[in-house]
Motif scaffolding. Structure first.
Motif, PDB file in Angstrom:
ATOM      1  N   UNK A 261       0.835  -1.206   0.000  1.00  0.00           N
ATOM      2  CA  UNK A 261       0.000   0.000   0.000  1.00  0.00           C
ATOM      3  C   UNK A 261       0.869   1.254   0.000  1.00  0.00           C
ATOM      4  N   UNK A 262       2.039   1.150   0.599  1.00  0.00           N
ATOM      5  CA  UNK A 262       2.955   2.297   0.642  1.00  0.00           C
ATOM      6  C   UNK A 262       3.278   2.799  -0.764  1.00  0.00           C
TER       7      UNK A 262
ATOM      8  N   UNK B 257      -2.043  10.673   0.782  1.00  0.00           N
ATOM      9  CA  UNK B 257      -2.261  11.684   1.826  1.00  0.00           C
ATOM     10  C   UNK B 257      -2.434  11.017   3.183  1.00  0.00           C
ATOM     11  N   UNK B 258      -3.197   9.963   3.156  1.00  0.00           N
ATOM     12  CA  UNK B 258      -3.460   9.215   4.379  1.00  0.00           C
ATOM     13  C   UNK B 258      -2.165   8.653   4.963  1.00  0.00           C
ATOM     14  N   UNK B 259      -1.315   8.176   4.066  1.00  0.00           N
ATOM     15  CA  UNK B 259      -0.071   7.553   4.505  1.00  0.00           C
ATOM     16  C   UNK B 259       0.893   8.549   5.140  1.00  0.00           C
TER      17      UNK B 259
ATOM     18  N   UNK C  39       6.066   4.979  10.087  1.00  0.00           N
ATOM     19  CA  UNK C  39       6.999   4.683   8.987  1.00  0.00           C
ATOM     20  C   UNK C  39       7.833   3.455   9.302  1.00  0.00           C
ATOM     21  N   UNK C  40       8.247   2.838   8.216  1.00  0.00           N
ATOM     22  CA  UNK C  40       9.096   1.662   8.321  1.00  0.00           C
ATOM     23  C   UNK C  40      10.432   2.030   8.973  1.00  0.00           C
ATOM     24  N   UNK C  41      10.933   3.210   8.629  1.00  0.00           N
ATOM     25  CA  UNK C  41      12.223   3.646   9.169  1.00  0.00           C
ATOM     26  C   UNK C  41      12.185   3.673  10.700  1.00  0.00           C
ATOM     27  N   UNK C  42      11.053   4.130  11.261  1.00  0.00           N
ATOM     28  CA  UNK C  42      10.946   4.206  12.716  1.00  0.00           C
ATOM     29  C   UNK C  42      10.865   2.831  13.362  1.00  0.00           C
TER      30      UNK C  42
ATOM     31  N   UNK D  49      11.350   6.061   0.835  1.00  0.00           N
ATOM     32  CA  UNK D  49      10.783   5.214   1.895  1.00  0.00           C
ATOM     33  C   UNK D  49       9.599   4.392   1.411  1.00  0.00           C
ATOM     34  N   UNK D  50       9.044   4.736   0.252  1.00  0.00           N
ATOM     35  CA  UNK D  50       7.885   3.996  -0.246  1.00  0.00           C
ATOM     36  C   UNK D  50       8.301   2.882  -1.202  1.00  0.00           C
TER      37      UNK D  50
END
Length: 424
Positions: A206-207, A216-218, A223-226, A254-255
């Motif tokens: 979905x990313x 926008x929602x994302x 985040x994956x990074x976090x 990041x997506x």
RNA sequence: GCGGGCGUAGCCAAGUGGUUAAGGCAGCGGAUUGUGAUUCCGCCAUUCGGGGGUUCAAGUCCCCUCGCUCGCCCCA
């Protein structure tokens, strides 16, 4: 008239005007692999369906709806390979190659996916791929990317961009997946239909959605990074530092989530803005879990695949290659002379010259017209008169001064000496 | 699998319901029966991707189908 036969949808013929470019790309790739001490492996085009189901992942579109799968006469489910990595890993495990140490392998050839064709996408397409198996260090990620980058640069491809991301370890991803699903469940109605569907099947994808409201929602999503563990984060820093040290420019995306299940940690794509919707020329990443998943010992690995059709699109610029001009065009006429001409053509070819032998038996004027149009450097004339005198007439076709020289047929060496410097 | 655009010769292409489907490139043959430029002459679509329908009449209008193409999905 009988209905015309044509190749199947999504399959293309590469015509003589295009194959020189393909050969150049392949030769350049081979040379880069040689320099990087990477060896070729060739695996069958046809594999047991189970290999891809297990290796690529049942949830992926590739396995779910794009495979050329059929049952053979022995009632086995077979699949035309949709990608190369699973087969290479299968072969490496099957033959115990890893017991001899890490493997640096490349492969090339056709892949098959049943999709709707569009620009840069066919049902039979060709990839060249690299797999480094048994290498865990971040430096191997850097090396793999550098080999791809340098190959593309050497080919003269302009306007490429390297996009980079990390997917973390399997544990990182599992943790993040929960966070993401929990977040998106709260906003389920705002997601586009495709993304709603993927919420169960493959939420990380979905990313990557191109839907504006989903994106926008994302923006507010975790985040994956976090979610990365400190070791994963450090590892990624090493990859970035390694690329920077080689002065390979990249942007973080990041997506960027690779479509196939087996990726972990480093994921990357090399894209071109000149390709339309299918912009990825080369995609790859680390797949530390795959070897074990396919029945081998746990083995870290990284690899990439490069789409030949897309690469050739970038290089072609609509230019077709003209037919290659022969060194010499052999004009001949008369029964005995024609026989002698066949012999002469063969002798000259054995010496390395490219020789076009006119086999039409047409009038000399006609043959000369063809000789001229062939682009040959030289015309050689062997008719009855020449045969009687035991000579062949040689005439340069490039200049206007049609200076004719007679060379003894017996003195092939002298003839070649005259030809070679100009014929090149 | 879904949506848009397009299918006239090997290639480019005119043609928008009315008698025999322009033209160009490429190719082939000839003028020139032992010599390549140029030029000239001739040949090269019983048929418009395929099938059905409307009409006195269809490349032109309608329906279906196949293919190409661009995008969605997905990916190289």
């Amino acid at each position: 008239m009988v209905a015309k036969l044509q190749c199947m949808r999504g399959m293309v013929d590469l015509l003589p005007g295009q194959t020189p470019l393909w050969q150049r790309v392949e030769a350049t790739a081979h040379e880069h692999f040689r320099r990087a001490v990477v060896q070729e492996i060739r695996t069958p085009l046809l594999e047991a369906t189970e290999l891809f189901a297990r290796g690529i992942g049942e949830a992926t579109d590739v396995v779910g709806k794009e495979m050329y799968t059929f049952t053979d006469r022995g009632d086995r489910s077979c699949t035309l390979r949709p990608e190369g990595t699973a087969s290479v890993v299968r072969a490496v495990i099957q033959h115990g190659l890893l017991s001899q140490g890490p493997q640096r392998l490349w492969y090339g050839g056709p892949m098959f996916r049943y999709e709707r064709p569009q620009a840069g996408r066919q049902r039979q397409f060709h990839q060249i791929g690299l797999e480094l198996l048994g290498f865990a260090d971040a430096r191997s990620d850097v090396e793999a990317i550098a080999i791809a980058w340098d190959l593309l640069a050497d080919l003269g491809v302009q306007g490429l961009a390297l996009e980079l991301n990390t997917l973390g370890s399997g544990a990182d991803r599992a943790r993040y997946r929960e966070q993401l699903v929990a977040f998106l469940q709260q906003h389920r109605e705002q997601l586009d239909p495709d993304s709603q569907d993927r919420l169960e099947r493959n939420p990380l994808r979905i990313l990557d959605s191109k839907n504006a409201t989903t994106q926008e929602l994302l923006a507010g999503a975790p985040t994956l990074a976090d979610a990365l563990a400190p070791e994963s984060r450090e590892r990624f820093e090493l990859v970035k530092a390694g690329l920077a040290a080689l002065e390979i420019p990249f942007t973080l995306n990041p997506r960027l989530v690779r479509g196939l299940d087996y990726y972990s940690h480093t994921a990357f794509e090399i894209t071109s803005s000149q390709l339309g919707a299918q912009a990825t020329v080369c995609g790859g990443g680390r797949y530390d879990g795959l070897v074990e998943q396919l029945g081998g010992d746990p083995t870290p690995a990284i690899g990439w695949a490069l789409g030949m059709e897309r690469l050739v699109l970038l290089l072609a610029q609509g230019e077709a290659n003209p037919a290659p001009a022969p060194d010499l065009y052999l004009v001949n006429r008369g029964e005995a002379a024609e026989a002698a001409a066949s012999v002469l053509a063969r002798q000259l070819r054995r010496s390395g010259l490219s020789v076009e032998l006119d086999a039409s038996g047409s009038a000399f004027g006609k043959q000369f017209k063809r000789a001229n149009r062939s682009g040959a450097t030289w015309a050689a004339v062997l008719g009855e008169g020449e045969l009687e005198r035991g000579v062949v007439l040689l005439q340069p076709l490039r200049g206007q001064a049609a200076e004719e020289m007679a060379f003894p047929l017996a003195d092939l060496a002298g003839l070649l000496e005259r030809l070679k410097p100009v014929a090149f």
